[in-house]
Design a protein around this motif. Structure first.
Motif, PDB file in Angstrom:
ATOM      1  N   THR A   1      42.703  54.845  17.545  1.00 39.00           N
ATOM      2  CA  THR A   1      42.120  54.571  18.728  1.00 39.00           C
ATOM      3  C   THR A   1      41.340  53.494  18.847  1.00 39.00           C
ATOM      4  N   ILE A   2      41.156  53.126  20.119  1.00 39.25           N
ATOM      5  CA  ILE A   2      40.131  51.809  20.228  1.00 39.25           C
ATOM      6  C   ILE A   2      38.971  52.219  21.175  1.00 39.25           C
ATOM      7  N   GLU A   3      37.772  52.303  20.537  1.00 41.65           N
ATOM      8  CA  GLU A   3      36.576  52.757  21.349  1.00 41.65           C
ATOM      9  C   GLU A   3      36.449  52.003  22.665  1.00 41.65           C
ATOM     10  N   GLY A   4      36.229  52.843  23.768  1.00 40.73           N
ATOM     11  CA  GLY A   4      36.044  52.218  24.917  1.00 40.73           C
ATOM     12  C   GLY A   4      37.298  51.877  25.766  1.00 40.73           C
ATOM     13  N   ARG A   5      38.547  51.992  25.080  1.00 41.72           N
ATOM     14  CA  ARG A   5      39.703  51.736  25.687  1.00 41.72           C
ATOM     15  C   ARG A   5      40.611  52.846  25.708  1.00 41.72           C
ATOM     16  N   GLU A   6      41.475  53.087  26.656  1.00 37.42           N
ATOM     17  CA  GLU A   6      42.385  54.045  26.949  1.00 37.42           C
ATOM     18  C   GLU A   6      43.844  53.818  26.576  1.00 37.42           C
ATOM     19  N   ILE A   7      44.530  54.269  25.627  1.00 40.71           N
ATOM     20  CA  ILE A   7      45.808  53.858  25.235  1.00 40.71           C
ATOM     21  C   ILE A   7      46.452  54.827  26.763  1.00 40.71           C
TER      22      ILE A   7
END
Length: 108
Positions: free
Chosen positions: A8-14
């Motif tokens: 995952t990428i913190e602060g981002r939504e896939i």
């Protein structure tokens, strides 16, 4: 492009998964570098020439990974895994292979 080993990428939504992407780099070593590296093995210390070759190969593999992800319309790659292998070419020396894989995604 965001590239990360995490899923995952913190602060981002896939918002979309584009698929698995890969990049490989195979670089030859030469007889002189092999010879001096074998001396380093005996007397100890780091092999700067091999470290540079590995760094170049890793950067090339990641650049290919990013190019493949861009072609799919992704703006990030998650779950990147990097593997290193030595390929023996017989008496003429060896080659270094670096492969990278991950999942191309669209994040916002």
């Amino acid at each position: 492009m965001i590239v990360t080993t995490t899923n995952t990428i913190e602060g981002r939504e896939i918002v979309d998964y584009k698929g698995i992407v890969t990049g490989e780099a195979i670089l030859g070593t030469n007889v002189f570098r092999d010879f001096f590296a074998s001396i380093r093995d005996i007397v100890g210390g780091r092999s700067g020439s091999y470290e540079r070759v590995l760094r170049d190969a890793r950067e090339t593999a990641i650049a290919e990974l990013q190019a493949e992800a861009r072609a799919l319309g992704a703006n990030a790659i998650v779950g990147i895994d990097i593997d290193y292998e030595t390929i023996s070419t017989g008496s003429s020396g060896s080659m270094l292979m670096v492969s990278a894989s991950g999942t191309a995604v669209v994040v916002r």
